[in-house]
Enzyme design. Structure first.
Site, short mmCIF file in Angstrom:
data_model
loop_
_atom_site.label_atom_id
_atom_site.label_comp_id
_atom_site.label_asym_id
_atom_site.label_seq_id
_atom_site.Cartn_x
_atom_site.Cartn_y
_atom_site.Cartn_z
N TYR A 184 8.20 9.98 -5.61
CA TYR A 184 7.65 10.55 -6.28
C TYR A 184 7.14 11.99 -6.21
CZ TYR A 184 3.39 12.17 -8.40
OH TYR A 184 1.76 12.32 -8.80
N ASP A 185 7.92 12.53 -4.84
CA ASP A 185 7.70 13.66 -4.30
C ASP A 185 9.24 14.45 -5.57
OD1 ASP A 185 5.48 14.32 -3.79
OD2 ASP A 185 6.31 13.66 -1.31
N LEU A 225 -1.90 17.84 -2.00
CA LEU A 225 -1.92 19.42 -1.28
C LEU A 225 -0.60 19.43 -1.87
CD1 LEU A 225 -3.24 17.62 2.01
CD2 LEU A 225 -3.96 20.03 1.02
N CYS A 236 12.20 -21.16 -15.48
CA CYS A 236 12.83 -21.75 -17.20
C CYS A 236 13.90 -22.49 -17.49
CB CYS A 236 11.64 -21.77 -18.18
SG CYS A 236 12.64 -19.86 -18.52
N CYS A 251 14.50 -12.82 -17.72
CA CYS A 251 14.68 -13.89 -18.45
C CYS A 251 14.17 -14.08 -19.81
CB CYS A 251 13.64 -14.76 -17.97
SG CYS A 251 13.56 -16.72 -18.85
N CYS A 309 8.97 -19.97 -21.33
CA CYS A 309 9.53 -19.81 -19.43
C CYS A 309 8.03 -19.22 -18.89
CB CYS A 309 9.99 -18.38 -19.42
SG CYS A 309 9.83 -17.97 -17.38
N LYS A 326 -3.78 13.46 8.69
CA LYS A 326 -3.62 13.90 7.16
C LYS A 326 -4.37 11.76 6.74
CE LYS A 326 -1.46 14.00 2.45
NZ LYS A 326 -1.78 13.13 2.19
S1 IVH Z 1 -7.79 18.92 2.23
C1 IVH Z 1 -7.66 21.16 -0.97
N1 IVH Z 1 -7.52 17.34 4.98
O1 IVH Z 1 -4.46 14.38 1.38
C2 IVH Z 1 -7.48 20.48 -0.45
N2 IVH Z 1 -6.86 16.01 3.10
O2 IVH Z 1 -2.76 14.79 -0.87
C3 IVH Z 1 -7.85 19.18 -0.08
N3 IVH Z 1 -6.30 13.61 2.31
O3 IVH Z 1 -6.86 14.34 -1.76
C4 IVH Z 1 -7.77 18.08 1.13
N4 IVH Z 1 -6.27 13.90 5.43
O4 IVH Z 1 -7.56 12.74 0.41
C5 IVH Z 1 -7.84 17.75 3.90
N5 IVH Z 1 -7.55 16.52 7.04
C6 IVH Z 1 -7.09 16.34 5.54
C7 IVH Z 1 -6.61 14.79 5.07
C8 IVH Z 1 -6.64 15.16 3.60
C9 IVH Z 1 -6.43 13.33 4.62
C10 IVH Z 1 -5.83 13.23 1.70
C11 IVH Z 1 -6.46 14.06 0.77
C12 IVH Z 1 -6.23 14.49 -0.53
C13 IVH Z 1 -4.61 14.31 0.30
C14 IVH Z 1 -3.82 15.26 -0.58
#
Ligand code: IVH
Length: 687
Positions: A45-46, A92, A418, A433, A439, A127
């Protein structure tokens, strides 16, 4: 296929590629954010996003209005009240290597004009792989909670969030008059397994991973269901604040802990890149033992003054980065390859594996995508293969590790269900298919799609029922669902169906005869027409009759109707062709005629509830309603901008009383609150 180098793209090629990327990224955003069912790895995706951004910087005049670089995340579900975030909920940017982290550090220093020797404190936090939510406290009381949605507008899920014990209801006075706390709602791995076991016993949907389970549990219209789900919350950031509670991220987190929030215990305050990277390694080493899923470590500049100065670039803050962990892998034996036939006839090879634990989740199946992928990997049944699981994505086979004694898999040239010919279109990787309506596999998948959440969404009728009813000849085509009332006897004979459940199901089906145009179009399952395209068609064409009039003729690319469809911003030639093909097919036309006579397909009307009769009103429902469940009534009220509460006070604008309503009606009468019966309530909704 390796994409063409950007420096070699002509203007036309760049324009076409940006269009393709915008569509593809929007599609994956929707799967990830709205359907909680992503199809590709985060890394892939990135890559799409990076290519999009690289082409845009090379061809700045070609940046599209709907470019993914201008948006933050997924669309918002139509069922919850929408809330505009006072401060956007950002995502992020990612770092995949130590080098990327060094670059992050350099960027910050350059931006702030700090000399290289100057120490910058960074906070490293795991994260969490859940879904983010924002909690708004007003004068210390938890007043409003929402999901991230598209980053600007989220879904209001206050009552659901209230059921999470990690979320305090009240904060001490030093929280100030307004404070928004943001963090991650998640489900522990152990709770996820236990929930799935319970779901299995009660023959309900299995969740594919803890993140899906958390998202599905939080986004319930009925908070009582959420309350039964073991959700948790880690706090990590602030949104709007009337007065700052700390001048550092670290201090902020310590205060949150004192106030009763859960702050991740592995969080560290670091003073150098070496420390940051060792925190990353330490957290990474603990990853598989943790009872919750994490997919990286987030580094945040500790000093909030610096954070403010650094600000935001496109969809992410400059002051934070997510250092991702590599995807989790494991080796196991590939027992056999089966072919799955999808709604549009696509044949997908599925690897059946000797069960193996990957990052704490037992995996026994993985996708092999298509026949080219099997050839590329050179895998055959009996081989030991490496599988990979990253976050939410369906596990995939990434490599052949060693040969077994099986023989090469021959990709079928006929549908395994089928027996119709399965053909590959030129330049396409999928084999399809050609059985269409004949089917059974395609038919069942289409029926499942027809009743799915964003389509007819019939309560009490799930994918398993469809499969069983189809196998027993009770439902063969969509119209049969609405004729089920004539099959009452056949239903009552089935295991698990009594008088009450049968009546309830039939009643739920009746309630769905009236459907919005966009849901109806989506339900048809036209290839490449997802929710977004269905909405676009509904919005631009207004009524079903118009769609039926122009779509079949659009098969001729010179016809005005073809141009009319193409001129809808967001519709390209591929979708237009799919729509025209679908509507000019005779069998489909027959089905549409039949559906049109038994359903009430509503014309599109732009939602504008501002100033409507219940906009901004506080409503309490009590007793049993005949025409809709209390939950639905609540959802409808909220759709029209009302706030539904559980208890009556002087602030309540009116009480809707169904049958068997008890003391609430008396209380309402005592307080002089207006009481409506169900009929009066329905007339407000114009039903
Ligand atoms: S900070 C402005 N801290 O990661 C920055 N996000 O890819 C906002 N996430 O939408 C996010 N652990 O759902 C932050 N320790 C953490 C996080 C975290 C998980 C998720 C969050 C965010 C997504 C961004």
């Amino acid at each position: 296929m390796t994409p063409k180098p950007i420096s070699e793209l002509s203007d036309d090629e760049a324009r076409a590629e940006l269009e393709r990327l915008a569509k593809e990224i929007a599609y994956h955003d929707r799967l990830y954010h709205t359907e909680d069912a992503p199809e590709i790895l985060d890394g892939d995706y990135d890559k799409l996003r990076r290519r999009n951004e690289a082409i845009e910087s090379q061809f700045p005049t070609l940046v599209r209005a709907d470019s993914p670089s201008r948006k933050i995340g997924g669309a918002v579900s139509a069922r919850f009240k929408k809330v505009e975030h006072s401060i956007p909920m950002l995502s992020l940017s990612n770092a995949f290597s130590g080098n990327d982290v060094l670059e992050f550090d350099n960027r910050i220093r350059r931006f702030l004009g700090l000399e290289s020797g100057k120490k910058i404190h960074l906070v490293a936090e795991p994260k969490i792989d859940g879904l983010s939510a924002t909690l708004r406290y007003e004068r210390g009381q938890f007043a409003l909670g929402a999901t991230r949605g598209d980053g600007t507008v989220g879904e209001e899920v206050t009552q659901n969030l209230r059921t999470i014990s990690d979320i305090p209801n009240a904060l001490p006075p030093d929280a100030g008059s307004i404070l928004e706390i943001r963090g991650e709602v998640y489900m522990a791995k152990s709770d996820f397994h236990a929930l799935n076991a319970r779901q299995k016993t009660s023959k309900q949907k299995q969740f594919s991973n803890p993140r899906n389970a958390a998202a599905g549990s939080l986004r319930q219209l009925n908070p009582d269901i959420t309350a039964k789900r073991p959700l948790r919350f880690f706090a990590y950031n602030a949104g709007e604040q009337s007065s700052p509670i700390s001048d550092t991220q670290w201090g902020f987190l310590q205060t949150l802990k004192r106030w009763g929030f859960q702050v991740n215990p592995l969080t560290r305050r670091c003073t150098s890149i070496e420390e940051i990277l060792s925190a990353y390694n330490e957290i990474g080493a603990k990853r598989s033992e943790l009872d919750y899923e994490i997919d990286g470590v987030v580094y945040k500049v500790d000093n909030l003054d610096y954070q403010n100065r650094l600000g935001t670039v496109s969809r992410a803050p400059r002051w934070a980065v997510a250092h991702k962990f590599p995807a989790e892998q494991a080796d196991t034996v590939l027992d056999k390859i089966n072919i799955q036939v999808g709604r549009t006839g696509a044949l997908t090879p599925v690897a059946h594996l000797r069960p193996v634990s990957v990052g704490g989740v037992l995996v026994s199946r993985a996708t092999l995508h298509n026949e080219d992928e099997i050839e590329r990997l050179g895998v055959m049944p009996g081989d030991t293969v490496r599988i990979q699981r990253a976050g939410d994505v369906i596990p995939q086979v990434v490599q052949r590790v060693s040969a077994g004694c099986g023989k090469a898999f021959e990709f079928p040239t006929h549908c395994p269900v089928c027996r119709s010919a399965a053909v590959r279109e030129p330049d396409k990787a999928v084999r399809r298919c050609t059985g269409g309506f004949n089917c059974p596999a395609q038919t069942v998948e289409r029926l499942k799609h027809f009743i799915s959440r964003d389509a007819f969404d019939i309560e009490g009728l799930g994918a398993t029922h469809i499969k069983d009813f189809y196998a027993d000849g009770i439902i063969n085509k969509p119209t049969d669902i609405f004729n089920l009332k004539n099959q009452r006897k056949a239903l009552l004979c089935r295991d698990g169906w009594g008088e009450q459940s049968t009546s309830k199901l039939l009643q739920n089906i009746e309630e769905r005869r009236r459907i919005s145009l966009d849901r109806f179009i989506y339900a048809l399952g036209i290839p490449s027409v997802g929710r977004v395209t269905a909405k676009l068609l509904a919005k631009h064409l207004g009524c079903f009759a118009m769609l039926r009039e122009i779509a079949p003729a659009a098969i001729d690319t010179n016809a005005t109707s073809h141009q009319q469809l193409l001129s809808i911003d967001g519709l390209g030639p591929v979708v237009t062709k799919d729509i025209a093909d679908f509507f000019s097919n005779e069998k489909n036309q027959e089905l549409l005629d039949d559906l049109n006579t038994i359903l009430e397909i509503q014309d599109f009307s732009a939602p504008d509830f501002n100033g409507g009769p219940i906009y901004g009103k506080i409503i309490v429902f009590t007793g049993t309603l005949e025409k809709m469940s209390r939950n639905e009534a609540k959802a409808r009220a909220e759709e029209f901008g009302a706030r539904v509460t559980g208890s009556i006070s002087k602030k309540t604008d009116f009480v809707v009383a169904g049958s068997k309503s008890g003391t609430k009606v008396e209380k309402a009468a005592a307080l002089g609150v207006k009481i409506l019966n169900e009929k009066e309530w329905l007339s407000i909704l114009d039903i």
